[in-house]
Design a protein around this motif. Structure first.
Motif, PDB file in Angstrom:
ATOM      1  N   ALA A   1       1.032  -1.138   0.507  1.00  0.00           N
ATOM      2  CA  ALA A   1      -0.139   0.218   0.396  1.00  0.00           C
ATOM      3  C   ALA A   1       0.456   1.438   0.457  1.00  0.00           C
ATOM      4  CB  ALA A   1      -1.175  -0.058   1.020  1.00  0.00           C
ATOM      5  N   ALA A   2       1.874   1.268   0.709  1.00  0.00           N
ATOM      6  CA  ALA A   2       3.140   2.241   0.723  1.00  0.00           C
ATOM      7  C   ALA A   2       3.438   2.908  -0.559  1.00  0.00           C
ATOM      8  CB  ALA A   2       3.848   1.941   2.058  1.00  0.00           C
ATOM      9  N   PHE A   3       3.680   1.651  -1.587  1.00  0.00           N
ATOM     10  CA  PHE A   3       3.972   1.926  -2.862  1.00  0.00           C
ATOM     11  C   PHE A   3       2.739   2.195  -3.434  1.00  0.00           C
ATOM     12  CE2 PHE A   3       7.781   0.873  -0.814  1.00  0.00           C
ATOM     13  CZ  PHE A   3       8.821   1.786  -1.262  1.00  0.00           C
ATOM     14  N   GLY A   4       1.685   2.199  -3.511  1.00  0.00           N
ATOM     15  CA  GLY A   4       0.449   3.025  -4.426  1.00  0.00           C
ATOM     16  C   GLY A   4       0.118   1.836  -5.122  1.00  0.00           C
ATOM     17  N   GLY A   5       0.798   0.214  -4.808  1.00  0.00           N
ATOM     18  CA  GLY A   5       0.156  -1.078  -4.905  1.00  0.00           C
ATOM     19  C   GLY A   5      -1.423  -1.056  -4.434  1.00  0.00           C
ATOM     20  N   ASP A   6      -2.378  -2.136  -5.000  1.00  0.00           N
ATOM     21  CA  ASP A   6      -3.993  -2.424  -4.544  1.00  0.00           C
ATOM     22  C   ASP A   6      -4.249  -3.609  -4.440  1.00  0.00           C
ATOM     23  OD1 ASP A   6      -6.468  -2.855  -4.840  1.00  0.00           O
ATOM     24  OD2 ASP A   6      -5.943  -3.176  -7.422  1.00  0.00           O
ATOM     25  N   VAL A   7      -4.444  -3.353  -2.406  1.00  0.00           N
ATOM     26  CA  VAL A   7      -4.045  -4.945  -1.660  1.00  0.00           C
ATOM     27  C   VAL A   7      -6.085  -4.611  -1.247  1.00  0.00           C
ATOM     28  CG1 VAL A   7      -2.019  -3.663  -0.714  1.00  0.00           C
ATOM     29  CG2 VAL A   7      -3.841  -2.902  -0.192  1.00  0.00           C
ATOM     30  N   SER A   8      -6.836  -3.943  -2.658  1.00  0.00           N
ATOM     31  CA  SER A   8      -9.035  -3.796  -1.895  1.00  0.00           C
ATOM     32  C   SER A   8      -8.756  -5.331  -2.012  1.00  0.00           C
ATOM     33  CB  SER A   8      -8.766  -2.956  -3.754  1.00  0.00           C
ATOM     34  OG  SER A   8      -8.810  -3.865  -4.240  1.00  0.00           O
ATOM     35  N   ALA A   9      -8.231  -6.567  -2.459  1.00  0.00           N
ATOM     36  CA  ALA A   9      -8.968  -7.725  -2.715  1.00  0.00           C
ATOM     37  C   ALA A   9      -8.577  -8.330  -1.449  1.00  0.00           C
ATOM     38  CB  ALA A   9      -8.550  -8.036  -3.780  1.00  0.00           C
ATOM     39  N   LEU A  10      -7.244  -8.062  -0.356  1.00  0.00           N
ATOM     40  CA  LEU A  10      -6.722  -8.575   0.404  1.00  0.00           C
ATOM     41  C   LEU A  10      -7.396  -8.035   1.970  1.00  0.00           C
ATOM     42  CD1 LEU A  10      -3.116  -9.071  -0.802  1.00  0.00           C
ATOM     43  CD2 LEU A  10      -4.509 -10.348  -1.664  1.00  0.00           C
ATOM     44  N   VAL A  11      -8.088  -7.194   1.894  1.00  0.00           N
ATOM     45  CA  VAL A  11      -8.563  -6.213   3.606  1.00  0.00           C
ATOM     46  C   VAL A  11      -9.754  -6.387   3.272  1.00  0.00           C
ATOM     47  CG1 VAL A  11      -6.375  -5.801   3.291  1.00  0.00           C
ATOM     48  CG2 VAL A  11      -7.537  -4.154   2.850  1.00  0.00           C
ATOM     49  N   PRO A  12     -10.354  -5.820   4.056  1.00  0.00           N
ATOM     50  CA  PRO A  12     -11.842  -5.595   4.136  1.00  0.00           C
ATOM     51  C   PRO A  12     -11.913  -3.890   3.020  1.00  0.00           C
ATOM     52  CG  PRO A  12     -11.409  -6.637   6.137  1.00  0.00           C
ATOM     53  CD  PRO A  12     -10.122  -6.234   5.665  1.00  0.00           C
ATOM     54  N   ALA A  13     -13.121  -3.378   2.725  1.00  0.00           N
ATOM     55  CA  ALA A  13     -13.379  -2.039   2.325  1.00  0.00           C
ATOM     56  C   ALA A  13     -12.765  -1.214   2.735  1.00  0.00           C
ATOM     57  CB  ALA A  13     -14.834  -1.772   1.512  1.00  0.00           C
ATOM     58  N   ASN A  14     -13.009  -1.266   3.884  1.00  0.00           N
ATOM     59  CA  ASN A  14     -13.405   0.103   5.179  1.00  0.00           C
ATOM     60  C   ASN A  14     -11.747   0.314   5.336  1.00  0.00           C
ATOM     61  OD1 ASN A  14     -13.606  -2.292   6.906  1.00  0.00           O
ATOM     62  ND2 ASN A  14     -13.336  -0.710   8.051  1.00  0.00           N
ATOM     63  N   VAL A  15     -10.993  -0.954   5.539  1.00  0.00           N
ATOM     64  CA  VAL A  15      -9.460  -1.058   6.043  1.00  0.00           C
ATOM     65  C   VAL A  15      -8.503  -0.476   4.803  1.00  0.00           C
ATOM     66  CG1 VAL A  15      -7.883  -2.672   6.328  1.00  0.00           C
ATOM     67  CG2 VAL A  15      -9.466  -2.303   7.200  1.00  0.00           C
ATOM     68  N   ASP A  16      -9.097  -1.291   3.519  1.00  0.00           N
ATOM     69  CA  ASP A  16      -8.828  -0.330   2.356  1.00  0.00           C
ATOM     70  C   ASP A  16      -8.713   1.430   1.696  1.00  0.00           C
ATOM     71  OD1 ASP A  16      -7.261  -0.489  -0.617  1.00  0.00           O
ATOM     72  OD2 ASP A  16      -8.965   0.030  -1.126  1.00  0.00           O
TER      73      ASP A  16
END
Length: 165
Positions: free
Chosen positions: A137-152
């Motif tokens: 996430a710090a480098f702008g990568g997409d983690v949306s499928a790996l964390v709940p939406a509110n955490v994303d």
């Protein structure tokens, strides 16, 4: 008598792997208490209040799940104070198993009345760690499928859309 389990962790951030473990534990126990703790060997991204709010929102659909900030005390002592008879731990791989077995042995020595229940991670999430999520996430990568939406959304708010070193 209600079967109460404690799921302790730093949850910085709370991932879909954590959520999967909580969902499964909530089917096994009458009440699951998630204790958001501070790991003194790590530099947290989210404050205790932020973690509580994020986990509460992510687990809102689970009526038998409660989220607390664990006080500065031994995990087994806190478990005893809330009447828990089990500690829930998620295991992703053999390294986790080896680490968790040592902790389980110490906890059994300290509190023989509390069982450690290891729940093996769903294969979709076994590669996820909170540290890896923060790095991506710090480098702008997409983690949306790996964390709940509110955490994303919270990760995006912390890091913005530009990569951070």
């Amino acid at each position: 008598m209600a079967r109460i389990a404690l799921f302790p962790g730093s949850f910085d951030p709370f991932t879909n792997g954590h959520l999967d473990t909580v969902q499964r534990a909530s089917r096994l126990f009458d009440r699951v208490v998630i204790a958001a703790m501070t790991n003194t060997s790590k530099r947290p991204l989210f404050s205790a209040a932020e973690k509580l709010a994020l986990i509460e929102a992510a687990t809102a659909a689970l009526p038998n799940v409660q989220v607390v900030a664990q006080p500065a005390m031994l995990t087994v002592a806190y478990a005893q104070s809330i009447g828990a008879t089990a500690l829930i731990r998620g295991v992703r791989n053999t390294a986790d198993y080896n680490y968790e077995s040592g902790i389980a042995d110490m906890n059994a020595n300290l509190a023989p009345d509390i069982e450690t229940v290891l729940l093996f991670g769903d294969k979709r999430y076994r590669f996820i760690s909170s540290s890896l999520i923060k790095e991506v996430a710090a480098f702008g990568g997409d983690v949306s499928a790996l964390v709940p939406a509110n955490v994303d959304a919270a990760l995006k708010a912390k890091f913005g859309s530009e990569p951070h070193a």
